[in-house]
Write a protein that holds these residues in place. Sequence first.
Motif, PDB file in Angstrom:
ATOM      1  N   PRO A 196       0.827  -1.114  -0.146  1.00 49.61           N
ATOM      2  CA  PRO A 196      -0.156   0.475   0.263  1.00 49.61           C
ATOM      3  C   PRO A 196       0.634   1.309  -0.002  1.00 49.61           C
ATOM      4  O   PRO A 196       0.237   2.169  -0.595  1.00 49.61           O
ATOM      5  N   ALA A 197       2.046   1.702   0.738  1.00 50.20           N
ATOM      6  CA  ALA A 197       2.816   2.402   1.154  1.00 50.20           C
ATOM      7  C   ALA A 197       3.524   2.519  -0.542  1.00 50.20           C
ATOM      8  O   ALA A 197       3.910   3.262  -1.084  1.00 50.20           O
ATOM      9  N   GLU A 199       2.303   2.012  -3.574  1.00 48.14           N
ATOM     10  CA  GLU A 199       1.489   2.057  -4.552  1.00 48.14           C
ATOM     11  C   GLU A 199       1.463   3.584  -4.304  1.00 48.14           C
ATOM     12  O   GLU A 199       1.259   4.548  -5.299  1.00 48.14           O
ATOM     13  N   ARG A 200       1.246   4.342  -3.019  1.00 45.31           N
ATOM     14  CA  ARG A 200       1.093   5.936  -2.811  1.00 45.31           C
ATOM     15  C   ARG A 200       2.695   6.695  -3.556  1.00 45.31           C
ATOM     16  O   ARG A 200       2.135   7.510  -4.105  1.00 45.31           O
ATOM     17  N   LYS A 203       2.430   6.297  -7.498  1.00 44.38           N
ATOM     18  CA  LYS A 203       1.298   8.095  -7.514  1.00 44.38           C
ATOM     19  C   LYS A 203       2.164   8.870  -7.520  1.00 44.38           C
ATOM     20  O   LYS A 203       1.850  10.091  -8.100  1.00 44.38           O
ATOM     21  N   MET A 204       2.757   9.137  -6.295  1.00 44.59           N
ATOM     22  CA  MET A 204       3.191  10.747  -5.788  1.00 44.59           C
ATOM     23  C   MET A 204       4.191  10.577  -7.419  1.00 44.59           C
ATOM     24  O   MET A 204       4.536  11.918  -7.973  1.00 44.59           O
TER      25      MET A 204
END
Length: 302
Positions: A196-197, A199-200, A203-204
């Motif tokens: 999850p981290a 993926e974030r 995207k960033m």
Amino acid sequence: MPGGRLSHEDRREIAAGLAAGLGYAEIARQLDRPTSTISREVARNGGAHGYRADHAHYATSSRARRRRSETTEPPSALDDQVRDFVERFATMMVDGGLPRMASRVLALLYTADSRSLTAAELVRELRVSPASISKAVGYLERVGMVHREPDPRRRLQHYVIAEDVWLQAWRISARTNLNWAETAGEGAVLLGPDTPAGERLTKMADFFHRLGEDMAGGPAFEVIADALTALAALLHAARPLTADELATALAWPPARITDALANATKYAEYTDPVVLHQPTSDTYTAIPAPNRLSPEQLAALS
């Protein structure tokens, strides 16, 4: 003379009295002075055990000269309305990410009638310490927004705002966005792109990478040049080719052709009116951009 200033001789008598163990009141009676005058004189010049007549006299004279200098300092060149605008202008730049003191210096330089200002003028107008001005100017020099010029007649430095100051600010912002993208990309790799981290952070990284490139004027020339060369090769071949076939024909390493094909898709707005097309999962060809011609134009050409 209770109201007069202490003379050098008065201070010698104070020192002698202190050395003899006399109290402030006794020394005051001997000099015909208020006790408070003696106590303040001793307190500001080393105390009862550190008082020295000569040092006290010269220190007091020095303080008096500084006070006279401050009272004769030229008045501010800014009226209240201009000063208010300078502060609002600086606040706007702070909201944009510039350090506060650097913003105030830049705002003052930009609104001054003079082409340049000295450090003393910046100190006076902004009402801050010389150290604060030095630190702010150092930052503005490092980012290319201000430069200094020596005074030909005096030992002074004049600070001049760069002619392309806002272009420099734009470039700094673009570099900052690209740095965010690079750091976020490193974090995504470290934490794993499937987490999850990760993926974030991916995207960033993608967001700030595109934003930074857009602000910097688009992707690097070499990136687009390779993509256009790959498309030109596909047009010339007039048939679908695999990545390996393209790499062999262009005498490029496989990684370079892979990047070129990926960038041809990623930056399709730069390759228009030709875009990359995959007729099969492992072959590529170049075709006209689908939205470049209207249906009526396509029908007429057909």
